[in-house]
Write a protein that holds these residues in place. Structure first.
Motif, PDB file in Angstrom:
ATOM      1  N   GLN A  84     -13.618  -7.413  16.410  1.00 37.55           N
ATOM      2  CA  GLN A  84     -14.662  -8.419  16.605  1.00 37.55           C
ATOM      3  C   GLN A  84     -14.086  -9.721  17.150  1.00 37.55           C
ATOM      4  O   GLN A  84     -14.666 -10.357  18.027  1.00 37.55           O
ATOM      5  N   SER A  85     -12.906 -10.111  16.633  1.00 36.97           N
ATOM      6  CA  SER A  85     -12.289 -11.362  17.113  1.00 36.97           C
ATOM      7  C   SER A  85     -11.896 -11.228  18.583  1.00 36.97           C
ATOM      8  O   SER A  85     -12.042 -12.166  19.369  1.00 36.97           O
ATOM      9  N   ASP A  88     -15.139 -11.330  20.628  1.00 32.99           N
ATOM     10  CA  ASP A  88     -15.659 -12.701  20.686  1.00 32.99           C
ATOM     11  C   ASP A  88     -14.903 -13.522  21.729  1.00 32.99           C
ATOM     12  O   ASP A  88     -15.507 -14.322  22.462  1.00 32.99           O
ATOM     13  N   ASN A 117     -26.201 -14.556  19.685  1.00 30.77           N
ATOM     14  CA  ASN A 117     -24.949 -13.805  19.843  1.00 30.77           C
ATOM     15  C   ASN A 117     -25.055 -12.790  20.976  1.00 30.77           C
ATOM     16  O   ASN A 117     -26.144 -12.400  21.387  1.00 30.77           O
TER      17      ASN A 117
END
Length: 742
Positions: A84-85, A88, A117
Motif C-alpha cells: 500500500q505504501s 500510494d 482516494n
C-alpha cells in the motif's frame, strides 16, 4: 552437559544499547526513506518505482500496464515494504495536482483534488511520462553507479543521471527522525535558466531567474520579494499562497465570487466544508452560500448575503478565515552527494545539481569513448580482412585452427580474429568495405571531439549549456506543461474586519421571558401590544427593548457574572424563541437580573442587594466566551441586584432601600472598577437595597403616577434627600411609588 547460548551475553548499560540501536534506525530512515537526494530529487521508493517501470518497458509510446504488476515487481525485487505504501507513492507521482511535472502517466482513478482516494491497484494502469524518461536518460551509459538489491539477486541505480531538475521542479515532503523536509514545486524553465547562469558564474544570483514556487494548482504567492529572498537564502521559511478569486457581475447589479485556483495541498472538499461551517456558525455573516460547480476545472461559487456587501471585504474575510489562503513551508533539507543530510539554500541546491550534471557528462563521455574504441578495434580487423580477402578465405578453408594463423599473419587481436571468423558471407561485398571506412572515419572524428571535451572545462560548460537548452525547449514557458501557473505578486496580509462590520444593520425587538426564553422580532415593534408580548402559558415578559442586529447584548445574573449575546444570532420572532441557556453556559440556579445593549451607555451602575456597588465601563463587561465574565463579586448572602445605564449628563445617584428610605449623593463619590464588590451606597438598619438610578440633579427625579392617564410626577428639588454616600436617607417625596422602584 549444559548447552551453550547461541550468542554471548553482553553486559552493557541499557541507555547506551538503546541509543546505539535507535541511532541505526534513525540514520536508516533519514538516508534510505524520508529525505530526497539533491542530485535527482528522489527518495528510494520513487527511484525503484521508476526503475521497475523502465525495465517493464513502460515508455510513453508503449501501452499501459496494471499498477499491480508494477507494485509487485517493486516490492519483490527492490523495495521490501508494504504494497500500500508503494502504491500510494506511485499514485502521487501520477497526480497532476500533486506533482508539477508528473513522472507517471496514470489511466483510471488516481484520486482527485477533492481528497478522494485512488482506486485499488488491480483497477488502475500506468506508464512513464517523458519527464521520467528525461530523468533516467543516461542509465545505459554508465552515467551512475549501480548497487545490489536487498537480496543481491539484481542491481539497481543509486541515483538517476538525467538533466531534469526534479528536486526543485516537483518538490518533496518527508518526515524522518529528528528532521523533516518540505520543498515546494518550481518552474523547470526558470530553474534551468538559473542553472545555466551558475555554469557561467558560480556566484550568479539565482533569484534573477527563479521568481518563486510554481504550484501545479496555480494560485498566487503574495509574499514580499525580500521575504522570498530570505527563505531561499536560508533554505527555511514559508510562502503565503492565496486562491485566485474573481468577482463576476450579474444582470441587475448583483455579483458573486468565483474561485478558479486553490492553494497547493488544500483538498477542495475540505475547503468547501470549512467555508460552509463559517456560514452555519455565522462567523462570516456577509457570506450567503457556497456552491461547487467544478468539472475538470475548479469553479467554486461564493454568494454574498446581499448585493450591498463590499466584495473586497468578503474576499479579505475569506482569506483570513478559510483555507483560501495558506502557508506552504520551505525546508530545503536534502541528502548531499556524500549522503549527508543538510539544509541548503536555493543556490546551493542548484549548484549541487549542476555539479552532478558535469559528473554525468564526463562519465557518459568516457563510456562513449570506450564503446568507440571497441568498435574501432573491430572495424580495423574487418578492413584487414577485406584488403586480404583471398588469403583470409584460404586460411579459413585450409587450416584446422585458422584463428592463431590469422592472428600471427595479420597482427590481429583475439577479438578482431573472432569477429572476422563470425562474419557472414553476405557481408563480403565491396559496398560493405566502403561502409566500414565511412563508419571508422565518423567514429574517429567523434572520438577526437570527446577527447577534447574531456580535456577542456570550457568545452564541458558549453556542452552542458547546450544540453540544458534542449531540455528547456521541451519545458519552456510557451509549452502547455512548462507555462507558469502560479502568479507571484506582493499583497498585504488580509485585513482583520470586525464582526460588527460584516453584519447588516437592521432594527430588531429583543424579548426575554421570565423563564429565560429569548427571541428577536424584525423591526421596532410596539412593546405594549399583546401580539408582541406573546408567551407560553405560565410565562411572561422580563425584558423587551429595541435594538439593532449589530448590537452586542449584556446579560447579567445575580451571581455577578455577565454574558454577551450577539443580536444577529438571536432566534427569530416566530414562536416563543429559544432558551437563552442554549447560547451561554448559564449557572443552574442563576437568576437573570438585567439584559441591555452594550452600546446603550458608556458606563454602567452595578449594585448588590446589600447596597454595595460601583461604576463599570460597558466595554469591560463584554465576555469573549460562552462562560461569561465575573464583574461583581457580592459579599456572602448578597446578590447582584441591578444594572443601570449611566446617562452622559448624569451627575447624582439616587438609592432607596427596602425600609423606604431615599438617599441622593454625587456620582463622583462612587468608585469605578472593572471587577469587585464596590463601596456602600446606602446604610440600612434592616433589609437591603430596593432600587438605585443615576440622574441629572438639576432635572430632579420623575416617576409614573399610575392609572390609565400615564401621568408622571417630577420632584425637582432633591436638597432634602441629599447627603454623603453611605448615609441612611429619609422617607421619599409624597406620591413616590409604593413598590420602591424609580
Amino acid at each position: 552437559m549444559a548447552s551453550q547460548p547461541l550468542e554471548p551475553i553482553i553486559d552493557a548499560p541499557f541507555d547506551s544499547a538503546l541509543s546505539e540501536r535507535y541511532l541505526v534506525y534513525a540514520l536508516s530512515t533519514i538516508t534510505a526513506r524520508s529525505l530526497p537526494d539533491v542530485r535527482d530529487g528522489l527518495k528510494p521508493v520513487h527511484r525503484r518505482l521508476l526503475w521497475a517501470m523502465r525495465l517493464l518497458k513502460l515508455d510513453p509510446a508503449a501501452g499501459y500496464k496494471k499498477c499491480a504488476r508494477v507494485v509487485g515487481d517493486v516490492i519483490g525485487k527492490y523495495h521490501p515494504h508494504g504494497d500500500q505504501s508503494v502504491y500510494d507513492a506511485m499514485v502521487r507521482l501520477a497526480q497532476t495536482f500533486s506533482l508539477r511535472y508528473p513522472l507517471v502517466d496514470g489511466q483510471g482513478n488516481f484520486g482527485n483534488i477533492d481528497g478522494d482516494n485512488a482506486a485499488a491497484y488491480r483497477y488502475t494502469e500506468a506508464r512513464l511520462t517523458q519527464v521520467a524518461i528525461d530523468l533516467m536518460d543516461g542509465l545505459d551509459e554508465n552515467a551512475t553507479d549501480f548497487k545490489p538489491t536487498y537480496n543481491g539477486e539484481e542491481d539497481e541505480p543509486e541515483l538517476f543521471p538525467g538533466l531534469f531538475p526534479n528536486l526543485l521542479a516537483n518538490g518533496a515532503a518527508g518526515i524522518a527522525v529528528g528532521m523533516a523536509t518540505s520543498i515546494p514545486p518550481h518552474n523547470a524553465a526558470e530553474l534551468i535558466d538559473a542553472a545555466i547562469a551558475l555554469i557561467d558564474n558560480p556566484q550568479a544570483n539565482v533569484l534573477d531567474h527563479v521568481r518563486g514556487p510554481d504550484f501545479p494548482t496555480g494560485g498566487i504567492v503574495v509574499d514580499t520579494p525580500a521575504a522570498i529572498a530570505e527563505s531561499y537564502a536560508t533554505g527555511r521559511g514559508s510562502f503565503r499562497v492565496r486562491a485566485r478569486i474573481a468577482v463576476e457581475r450579474e444582470k441587475g447589479g448583483g455579483w458573486h465570487l468565483v474561485v478558479s485556483e486553490i492553494p497547493y495541498g488544500v483538498q477542495k472538499g475540505k475547503l468547501i466544508e470549512g467555508i460552509a461551517a463559517l456560514i452555519n456558525d455565522k462567523k462570516l455573516p456577509i457570506l450567503g452560500d457556497v456552491r461547487d460547480e467544478s468539472d475538470e476545472a475548479i469553479r467554486i461559487v461564493l454568494e454574498p448575503r446581499a448585493r450591498t456587501v463590499d466584495p473586497t471585504m468578503l474576499i479579505d474575510s475569506l482569506y483570513r478565515w478559510s483555507d483560501l489562503e495558506t502557508r506552504v513551508p520551505l525546508n530545503l533539507n536534502v541528502l548531499d552527494k556524500t549522503r549527508t543530510p543538510r539544509v541548503m539554500s536555493l543556490a546551493e541546491a542548484l549548484s549541487a545539481w549542476v555539479e552532478h550534471g558535469f559528473v554525468v557528462l564526463r562519465r557518459r563521455s568516457e563510456h562513449r569513448l570506450s564503446k568507440i574504441a571497441d568498435r574501432l578495434e573491430l572495424l580495423g580487423g574487418y578492413l584487414i580482412a577485406y584488403l586480404n580477402l583471398d588469403r583470409v578465405i584460404e586460411i579459413i578453408r585450409g587450416e584446422d585452427e585458422p584463428k592463431p594463423v590469422m592472428v600471427a599473419e595479420f597482427a590481429l587481436t583475439d577479438r578482431q580474429a573472432e569477429a572476422i571468423l563470425n562474419m557472414r558471407l553476405r557481408s563480403l561485398r565491396r559496398l560493405e568495405e566502403m561502409e566500414i571506412v565511412r563508419e571508422r572515419d565518423k567514429l574517429e572524428k567523434e572520438q577526437g571531439e570527446l577527447q577534447l571535451l574531456l580535456s577542456s572545462d570550457a568545452r564541458q560548460r558549453t556542452r552542458m549549456k547546450r544540453d540544458l537548452g534542449r531540455i528547456r525547449d521541451r519545458y519552456g514557458p510557451e509549452t502547455a506543461l512548462g507555462a507558469r501557473r502560479t502568479t507571484v505578486e506582493e499583497a498585504a496580509p488580509a485585513r482583520e474586519i470586525p464582526l460588527e462590520a460584516m453584519i447588516e444593520r437592521e432594527p430588531i425587538t429583543v424579548i426575554l421571558s421570565q423563564r429565560g426564553w429569548i427571541r428577536a422580532m424584525k423591526g421596532h415593534v410596539e412593546l405594549s401590544s399583546a401580539e408582541t408580548l406573546k408567551f407560553k402559558e405560565g410565562d411572561g415578559p422580563l425584558f423587551a427593548f429595541h435594538a439593532q442586529t449589530t448590537d452586542k447584548l449584556l446579560l447579567a445574573v445575580d451571581s455577578g457574572r455577565f454574558y454577551t449575546l450577539a443580536a444577529d444570532k438571536l432566534p427569530g420572532g416566530r414562536g416563543f424563541g429559544e432558551p437563552v441557556r442554549l447560547m451561554i453556559d448559564l449557572e443552574a440556579d442563576a437568576a437573570i437580573v438585567a439584559l441591555t445593549r452594550a452600546a446603550a451607555a458608556e458606563k454602567l451602575l452595578v449594585v448588590a442587594s446589600d447596597g454595595r456597588g460601583f461604576i463599570v465601563r460597558a466595554a469591560d463587561t463584554i465576555a469573549e466566551t460562552r462562560k461569561g465574565k465575573t464583574v461583581m463579586t457580592p459579599r456572602s448572602g448578597a446578590k447582584l441586584k441591578l444594572v443601570r445605564a449611566i446617562g452622559a449628563e448624569d451627575d447624582y445617584v439616587a438609592a432607596i432601600g427596602d425600609n423606604r428610605k431615599l438617599l441622593v449623593f454625587p456620582l463622583t463619590e462612587l468608585v469605578e472598577l472593572s471587577r469587585g464588590q464596590g463601596v456602600q451606597l446606602q446604610r440600612f438598619r434592616d433589609g437591603g437595597l430596593s432600587d438605585a438610578i443615576t440622574f441629572r440633579y438639576a432635572a430632579g427625579i420623575s416617576w409614573a403616577m399610575g392609572g390609565e392617564a400615564g401621568r408622571t410626577r417630577t420632584e425637582s428639588d432633591m436638597a432634602a434627600w441629599r447627603a454623603a454616600r453611605g448615609a441612611a436617607g429619609r422617607m421619599p417625596p409624597t406620591g413616590f411609588p409604593r413598590d420602591n422602584r424609580f
